[in-house]
Design an enzyme around this catalytic site. Structure first.
Site: not given
Ligand code: NDP
Length: 297
Positions: A69, A73, A158-159
């Protein structure tokens, strides 16, 4: 006398940092017990500098399978003997299976999300899907969405560079529908049948926020059929709460979590869990999660 484990017990686990709040040990030990496997599953918090040593050590110890996790990953992909095609495409691995040559990597997040859609009656084919986020979870969600022939995929992030990279990834699957990247301020100018939050906004330090804050009003959400969140702590995020108030059907990330875990179990034990059994396990785990942990695990 503790006689749950013995010399034949197979050991499994999850590696991440932090790991203390993971629901996977409860999930996997419950599934193993229900399926009468002599197996034990434990959490391992591993520091960034020790990932390679941890994987090699786990392999030497004969740990039969691992979940991986946040934040490892991608990192673990360097220490595997093989990676299945879907995980390669997504660029992330969440499941390792012990083999004679080393660990083989898989990604079951995509299977978990697909099963969550199935069980909640969400059909993606010919639908307009808007996806918030472009990180690891969004990669799995977008590829599933493309594989299921969404009419249109709109990626909001966002990015922008990360969203453009994800768009390229989706197109590399041979997806022939329409796909575009927009910013949050453009959401209201687009329509969606299904809206998915795959950002981390709504949990942890962002628990009181929604990625839609300040960007949409009720008019936009009134026209969305389903709002899905990949987050499951809290059980109902601000994003889902608002969507429900606007009349959308809502699904949180718990089913995705459960079904990615069940898919990992099936890979490790090379056995299939029938849908009816999987559904029963899901229901009892959800009951436990809500009643015992209050959804705050
Ligand atoms: P990553 O760090 O890879 O991606 C995070 C994403 O969230 C990016 O797109 C980022 O945007 C965006 N983000 C973060 N902060 C902000 C903000 N303040 N405003 C707008 N966008 C924001 O994380 P993961 O993709 O691994 O995880 C994302 C979520 O998914 C987590 O909450 C995780 O717990 C959940 N998850 C759930 C699973 C399940 O089985 N239910 C499995 C895997 C994950 P930017 O690119 O601009 O930084």
């Amino acid at each position: 006398m503790v006689d749950i484990y013995n010399g034949h017990t197979d050991v499994y686990g999850i590696i991440g940092n932090p790991i203390e709040h993971s629901f996977s040990p409860i999930l996997q030990n419950t599934v193993a017990s229900a399926m009468s496997e002599n197996a034990s599953y434990l959490p391992f918090r591993v520091d960034n500098d020790n990932v390679e040593a941890a994987i090699k050590g786990a392999y030497a110890l004969g740990i039969r399978g691992l979940n991986i996790t946040v934040p490892y990953k991608k990192t673990v992909m360097n220490y595997l003997c093989d990676i299945d095609d879907t995980a390669k495409m997504i660029g992330a691995v969440n499941t390792l299976k012990w083999t004679e040559n080393g660990y083989v990597g898989y990604n079951t997040d995509i299977l978990g999300f697909g099963k969550s859609c199935d069980i909640n009656g969400i059909r993606i084919k010919d639908k307009k899907v808007m996806l918030l986020g472009a990180g690891g979870a969004a990669n799995a969600v977008s590829i599933l969405t493309a594989n299921r022939d969404a009419e249109k995929i709109i990626i909001v992030n966002r990015t922008k560079e990360k969203a453009e990279k994800l768009k390229k990834l989706v197109l590399s699957t041979g997806y022939s529908g329409e796909i575009k990247v927009i910013g949050y301020s453009d959401i209201k100018n687009n329509a969606a049948d299904i809206l998915i939050n795959a950002t981390s906004v709504g949990m942890g330090k962002d628990r009181d926020n929604s990625p839609l804050d300040g960007y949409v009003d009720t008019d936009f959400l009134n026209n969305v059929s389903y709002c899905i969140d990949v987050i499951y702590i809290p059980w109902e995020t601000k994003f889902l709460r608002y969507a429900k108030e606007c009349g959308c059907k809502t699904v949180n990330g718990f089913d995705m979590l459960i079904f990615q875990g069940i898919a990992s179990f099936e890979i490790w034990h090379e056995r299939h869990i029938e849908n009816s059994t999987a559904k029963e396990l899901r229901d009892s785990l959800a009951k436990y999660f809500i009643e015992v942990s209050g959804g705050q695990c």
